[in-house]
Design an enzyme around this catalytic site. Structure first.
Site, PDB file in Angstrom:
ATOM      1  N   GLY A  61      19.499  34.221  46.892  1.00 36.84           N
ATOM      2  CA  GLY A  61      18.284  33.438  46.720  1.00 36.84           C
ATOM      3  C   GLY A  61      18.452  32.038  47.256  1.00 36.84           C
ATOM      4  N   GLU A  72      19.592  25.663  41.415  1.00 35.01           N
ATOM      5  CA  GLU A  72      20.576  25.135  42.371  1.00 35.01           C
ATOM      6  C   GLU A  72      20.840  23.656  42.142  1.00 35.01           C
ATOM      7  OE1 GLU A  72      22.088  27.438  43.757  1.00 35.01           O
ATOM      8  OE2 GLU A  72      20.577  28.982  43.444  1.00 35.01           O
ATOM      9  N   HIS A  77      23.202  23.154  39.253  1.00 35.62           N
ATOM     10  CA  HIS A  77      24.587  23.473  39.614  1.00 35.62           C
ATOM     11  C   HIS A  77      25.371  22.215  40.005  1.00 35.62           C
ATOM     12  CE1 HIS A  77      25.534  27.654  39.332  1.00 35.62           C
ATOM     13  NE2 HIS A  77      24.601  28.078  40.156  1.00 35.62           N
TER      14      HIS A  77
END
Length: 864
Positions: free
Chosen positions: A268, A305, A308
């Site tokens: 993704g 993301e 992260h």
């Protein structure tokens, strides 16, 4: 070396074999001379011996040939180094050296989409899990943390934009129309977070001021024509940055944050430090081409993301067995972010449905593995629902047991204690213990044991004493390599409701820690109704002695939204499973529950749409010892028809009343679209003569993809002139837009139509189908393998189609091919005829010479 023989016996990597790196690489300098046909990479590594040993330096490589090897500036002869299983071996004296290598790459021939590859005129990278070794020789493991300086040079006309991790340092023009740029990342990172992008890109620019007042420049880079479709992603990014500061106190640490969207991507998205690379489907969105689900996906993945940066980058994983350390925690974080941005109730329902659709079957099949696995042949096969979704549920359970204040004390301690380190799942649990003052010794079994626990709940009431006894028991079924299981620590939220007053006697979290426990409640005058696993407090399967009347009561009156939804679903499951098993059942209870839900003014539209949705055919199959796809389809279709027919006036009124005048992304507007589509679905299922025409009118007049694709999907399930027209119109309108054309393939592959298997075979030969784009493969064959009725066609043709795709795709893109294997691996759940047909296809795949270890591991485990 015999390549086929080597492929037949891939090495097994075991967690117990972990040892610290022999050599560290504190600093890396990379120099790329970029060209799609021939790229050169010069790497300079500052290496330092780690401990008192005399072992050589081992630099991993995959398909690389060193053109030059230097140590401390001196060129080595070929007698001074050698290759071993692709790795460069250098016997080095002393404690520290500078090692320099030069290699050549051919990005345009890299169809695996790992390492440096070409995509739609761009050059880009994907290095997680082990792609960096396809770029240069390096100790490719996540516990090697290095500071990177990167120089790139390329043709300026073809590649005017040059991006890498960190912050830009310098740029300039060279000779022969080339130019160069230097980027520096001051934060040590593992090589799997390295990123580079070069291409002709336009940028949606914005800025974010952090909580300490730092100004961060934001950029989303896409092809110029796609720029208008990046607005939603940019808003999601800024909302994510603000949320992480507000909820976790985590501030972004670089001066620049860039995102690049690429068309060809195995995943993704990827959280590379300061330069996230995304599958374009999770960046590009506008009302005409993206559904509400797509919009939510963009928001959730952008958040994932970005989060992260701390839960994955600043604190990374020591080895790949600890993958859930970063993924499970970050999924938990992005789920909570999305809930805060929309509806907590609906988001929880969606997350649990995804868990049950993907992770529960995985946990009950041949590919079951713990959240922290013990071994693997190919790490790419462990990017699974267990690692991500079940891993998130483990974090959620700890958060429930600790409570908000102690949980955030634990996460603060985790970030502070391990910032700049490669950590383990045990490190995270220990931080929760130390920060939250709790003993999680037994809870650690969730990381060690595979399988979904089954919790049995038996409620009894003594009218004379007013005492309620709740007996909870647990069983964890055997899974591959783990025949015996120990009892888990399971937090179960419960409440007892009075049938007459509808009062809740109190919400409690019970800790089930033994095989069987008794819990007693006092002063309950009349027999109550049990609400259990409220909020889905634990990822378990619950069996109770609740009656259909109890479930109907809860579906109308439970004050926990998830428990209310769950009661409705269980009411439906009981009726459908009973019908399939030939038992007498009362369908009217379901019809009445749906009616009551529809007319309840206190419920928002999005929740209603979820509550009245019938369980999927695949979920129903999971409730049966042997799956009967035909009987499941027939029973579900019949109940759908009855609900549609008996409530037809309600469906007509709702479909007409919820039509919007203009598109909006407000929660109310999204909920209205979801419920309007559900109403159309039931109206057509009712068999009303004007059903297909009503669906076509919605398809034709919709000002948004949510309603247009829903209408197309409803028409695709049946046989009508409107179906043929809608399929053709959709294709002609969107054939030039790859992401939207994926929807055309996917909708037809997932259709509950008798001829779907033949249609998928035909679509596999369509001029717009390609094996080179993972999105297109997933849209057709991924969707088809999730269509239980069509995929499990008694002829076995569906199995052959998917096996053919796996064999054709494996030499091109083994990662994507391997992800198509698991549906074939569930053969033990089906009748003998289907089981034999699935096994035959798995054996056919395994017999293929030169099979990748990605596919081989999945097939071998599936046949066990």
């Amino acid at each position: 070396m015999d390549i086929h023989a080597a492929a037949a016996s891939p090495a097994v990597i075991r967690r117990s074999d972990y040892r610290v790196p022999d050599w560290l690489v504190p600093d890396v300098t990379l120099d790329f001379d970029l060209d799609p046909a021939l790229t050169t990479v010069r790497a300079k590594l500052a290496v330092a011996r780690n401990g008192g040993h005399d072992r050589p330096l081992r630099l991993d490589g995959d398909g690389l040939v060193p053109l030059e090897v230097k140590v401390d500036g001196r060129s080595l002869t070929q007698a001074e180094w050698h290759l071993e299983a692709g790795a460069l071996i250098l016997p080095l004296p002393g404690a520290a050296h500078e090692v320099e290598t030069l290699v050549e790459l051919a990005p345009e021939r890299n169809s695996k989409l790992m390492g440096l590859y070409a995509s739609g005129g761009l050059l880009c990278t994907q290095c997680e899990a082990e792609g960096f070794r396809r770029i240069t020789f390096f100790p490719d493991r996540p516990d090697i943390l290095s500071r990177y300086s990167v120089r790139m040079a390329a043709d300026k006309a073809c590649f005017p934009i040059l991006l890498a991790n960190g912050d830009p340092v310098e740029q300039g023009d060279g000779e022969d129309g080339r130019h160069w740029a230097i980027w520096n990342d001051p934060y040590p990172k593992p090589c799997y977070l390295f990123a580079l992008v070069a291409g002709d890109l336009s940028c949606n620019r914005d800025r974010f001021v952090t909580m300490s007042g730092r100004d961060v420049q934001l950029g989303i880079w896409v092809k110029d024509a796609d720029l208008p479709r990046t607005t939603h992603a940019m808003e999601a990014l800024k909302n994510s940055m603000a949320w992480d500061e507000r909820v976790y106190g985590r501030e972004y640490d670089l001066n620049v944050f860039n995102i690049v969207a690429v068309a060809d991507f195995n995943f993704g998205a990827m959280e590379n430090k300061g330069l996230n690379i995304f599958n374009s489907r999770y960046i590009l969105a506008d009302p005409d081409t993206a559904t509400d689900i797509d919009y939510d996906g963009v928001e959730g993945v952008v958040a994932h993301e970005y989060f992260h940066n701390w839960s994955g980058n600043r604190v990374t994983c020591r080895d790949w067995f600890q993958l859930s350390l970063k993924e499970g925690f970050t999924v938990f974080r992005d789920q909570n972010f999305s809930a805060d941005m929309g509806s907590h109730a609906v988001k929880r329902i969606e997350d649990v449905r995804i868990l049950r659709a993907g992770q529960f079957p995985e946990d009950s099949g041949p590919l079951a593995h713990p959240v922290r696995p013990e071994s693997y042949m190919e790490i790419s096969n462990f990017y699974t629902a267990t690692i991500y979704n079940k891993g998130a549920e483990l974090i959620r359970m700890m958060a429930l047991m600790l409570g908000p204040e102690r949980f955030h004390a634990g996460t603060d301690l985790y970030f502070d204690r391990h910032d700049g380190q490669a950590a383990t799942c045990e490190d995270f649990v220990r931080a929760m213990e130390d920060g939250g003052n709790i003993d999680l010794t037994q809870f650690r079994l969730w990381y060690e044991q595979a399988g979904t626990p089954r919790v049995r709940a038996l409620l009894s009431h003594d009218a004379a004493t007013g005492r309620v006894n709740l007996v909870l028991s647990q069983i964890i079924p055997p899974t591959p390599g783990q025949p015996e299981k120990r009892p888990m620590a399971i937090p179960i939220r419960v409440a007892l409701f009075d049938r007459e007053s509808r009062a809740n006697h109190g919400d409690e979290t019970l800790m089930l820690t033994r095989s069987e426990q008794r819990f007693t409640f006092q002063n309950v005058a009349t027999a109550p109704v049990l609400s259990i696993n409220r909020g889905f407090s634990a990822p378990v399967i619950v069996d109770t002695n609740r009656s259909q009347a109890d479930l109907a009561f809860l579906s109308a009156h439970d004050d926990d939204p998830f428990a209310r939804y769950e009661a409705m679903q269980q009411l439906m499951v009981n009726v459908l499973v009973g019908q399939i098993g030939g038992q007498p059942v009362d369908e009217s209870a379901v019809v009445d529950a749906v009616r009551q839900t529809l007319i309840d003014p206190a419920l928002d539209s999005a929740f209603v749409a979820e509550a009245i949705r019938l369980p999927s055919e695949a979920y129903l199959g999971d409730q049966m010892p042997i799956v009967d796809p035909d009987a499941i389809h027939d029973a579900r279709d019949a109940l759908q028809h009855r609900i549609g027919a008996e409530l037809e006036p309600l469906w007509r009124d709702m479909h007409a009343r919820l039509r919007a005048n203009s598109f909006s992304l407000s929660p109310a507007a999204k909920g209205a679209r979801k419920l309007r589509n559900a109403a159309l679905h039931y109206l057509v299922a009712s068999g009303a003569a004007d059903g297909p025409l009503t669906a076509f009118e919605q398809f034709d007049s919709a000002d948004n993809m949510t309603e247009r694709q829903a209408a197309l999907g409803i028409l695709a399930n049946g046989e009508s002139p409107e179906r043929i027209a809608a399929v053709d119109i959709f294709y002609n309108r969107y054939c030039a837009d790859a992401l939207t054309l994926d929807k055309w393939f996917q909708t037809q592959a997932f259709a509950l139509h008798p001829d779907t298997v033949d249609l998928v075979e035909k679509l596999g030969r369509h001029k717009d189908f390609t094996l080179n784009n993972p999105n297109r493969v997933r849209a057709l064959y991924g969707a088809f393998s999730g269509n239980q009725w069509a995929f499990h066609h008694r002829s076995g043709k569906g199995y052959r189609l998917v096996a053919d795709c796996i064999l054709a795709l494996d030499p091109i893109n083994p990662q994507t091919a391997a992800r198509l294997v698991p549906p074939l691996g569930r053969w033990k759940r089906f009748d003998a005829q289907r089981a034999a047909l699935m096994q035959a296809q798995l054996q056919r795949i395994l017999s293929q010479p030169g099979l990748s270890k990605d596919v081989m591991e999945q097939v071998r485990k599936s046949l066990d």
